[in-house]
Design an enzyme around this catalytic site. Structure first.
Site, PDB file in Angstrom:
ATOM      1  N   ASP A 119       6.786  30.895  -3.809  1.00 28.00           N
ATOM      2  CA  ASP A 119       5.490  30.520  -3.232  1.00 28.00           C
ATOM      3  C   ASP A 119       4.396  31.345  -3.909  1.00 28.00           C
ATOM      4  O   ASP A 119       4.322  32.561  -3.713  1.00 28.00           O
ATOM      5  CB  ASP A 119       5.456  30.799  -1.727  1.00 28.00           C
ATOM      6  CG  ASP A 119       6.357  29.873  -0.923  1.00 28.00           C
ATOM      7  OD1 ASP A 119       7.336  29.350  -1.490  1.00 28.00           O
ATOM      8  OD2 ASP A 119       6.102  29.701   0.283  1.00 28.00           O
ATOM      9  N   LYS A 181       0.705  24.199  -0.286  1.00 31.63           N
ATOM     10  CA  LYS A 181       0.858  24.990   0.940  1.00 31.63           C
ATOM     11  C   LYS A 181      -0.509  25.422   1.418  1.00 31.63           C
ATOM     12  O   LYS A 181      -1.392  25.718   0.611  1.00 31.63           O
ATOM     13  CB  LYS A 181       1.763  26.185   0.626  1.00 31.63           C
ATOM     14  CG  LYS A 181       1.953  27.188   1.743  1.00 31.63           C
ATOM     15  CD  LYS A 181       2.918  28.290   1.285  1.00 31.63           C
ATOM     16  CE  LYS A 181       2.959  29.454   2.257  1.00 31.63           C
ATOM     17  NZ  LYS A 181       3.864  30.539   1.800  1.00 31.63           N
ATOM     18  N   LYS A 213       3.596  22.130   2.687  1.00 31.05           N
ATOM     19  CA  LYS A 213       4.059  23.205   3.563  1.00 31.05           C
ATOM     20  C   LYS A 213       2.885  23.714   4.393  1.00 31.05           C
ATOM     21  O   LYS A 213       1.837  24.062   3.856  1.00 31.05           O
ATOM     22  CB  LYS A 213       4.664  24.354   2.749  1.00 31.05           C
ATOM     23  CG  LYS A 213       5.095  25.551   3.607  1.00 31.05           C
ATOM     24  CD  LYS A 213       5.803  26.619   2.781  1.00 31.05           C
ATOM     25  CE  LYS A 213       6.075  27.873   3.594  1.00 31.05           C
ATOM     26  NZ  LYS A 213       6.795  28.905   2.819  1.00 31.05           N
TER      27      LYS A 213
END
Length: 254
Positions: A119, A181, A213
């Site tokens: 991430d 995300k 996400k």
């Protein structure tokens, strides 16, 4: 390779397309909720003992991953060995303002240590200044360094307009991201159903190859369902245990 003017034109087209298609859609929750939860501990004062507890909880509840800072990836990889949960690492966290080569090196080290997902925080300054060439290169450097490990790109939506959220999601998708995300959770703000839905519409042209996400502020079962219904394919939270205990999906009840 696109010039920045080409990027601006493509981004403008995508913004117009997404904002013109604002029909809300609802998505059903997964049949097995834990498999979309990234069980997270990113606090600077996290201890090895707390990381072990995080891993044990992930194994107990069947979470998708344990998401930690890079120094803990070897420990997490060993602790999760033989379980269904995977190690996930944050890169360029939480500011995203370092050089692409530094992010790429950090990602490579984490993958070498056992990370199965990465991430990364994008360079918010490049996004704000519409420097899409460098924004794309920033993301592409990490994607290339990690391949075939999936990369999730953190937009830090708290700083962004809707147009910038669309632009960031589009550039990330074009750079090979597996997910876009919402937030780090370290700059205020939180994942919202509206942001999730906007990002979902933006990456829909990839036909499921790029997912969404929701992360930051997802602390309750009800909030978890809200972002899933808005289109979240994965949820990052440090409250995974509380969410599961609120649901009917306690260990042994599946």
């Amino acid at each position: 390779m696109r010039s920045n003017e080409d990027w601006k034109a493509a981004v403008k087209t995508k913004i117009d397309e997404v904002l013109a298609n604002a029909n809300p859609a609802e998505y059903p929750p997964p049949l097995f909720l834990p498999v979309i939860i990234d069980h997270t501990l990113l606090k600077p004062d996290a201890t090895p003992a707390q990381i072990n507890t995080l891993c044990d909880e992930a194994i107990k509840y069947g979470f998708k991953s344990c998401c930690v800072n890079g120094s803990y990836i070897p420990q997490v990889a060993e602790r999760l060995r033989g379980s269904g949960a995977i190690p996930c690492v944050v890169v360029g966290f939480p500011l995203g303002a370092m050089k692409p080569s530094a992010k790429a090196f950090e990602a490579q080290e984490a993958v070498r240590d056992g990370a199965k997902e990465v991430d990364m925080v994008l360079h918010i300054g490049h996004l704000k200044s519409q420097d899409y060439v460098h924004l794309h290169a920033d993301i592409e450097a990490v994607v290339g360094a990690c391949s075939p490990i999936p990369v999730k790109v953190i937009l830090e939506t708290v700083f962004l307009t809707d147009e910038e959220k669309i632009a960031a999601s589009f550039v990330a998708a074009e750079a090979g991201a597996a997910f876009v995300k919402t937030c780090t959770g370290f700059a205020g703000g939180a994942a919202s159903p509206g942001d999730v839905a906007l990002m979902k519409r933006t990456v829909a042209y990839k036909d499921g190859a790029v997912q969404v996400k929701a992360s930051a502020g997802v602390r309750t079962y009800e909030k978890c369902l809200e972002v899933i219904n808005a289109g979240a394919d994965r949820v990052g939270t440090s409250s995974g245990v509380a969410i599961m205990e609120k649901s009917d999906l306690v260990p042994g009840s599946y």
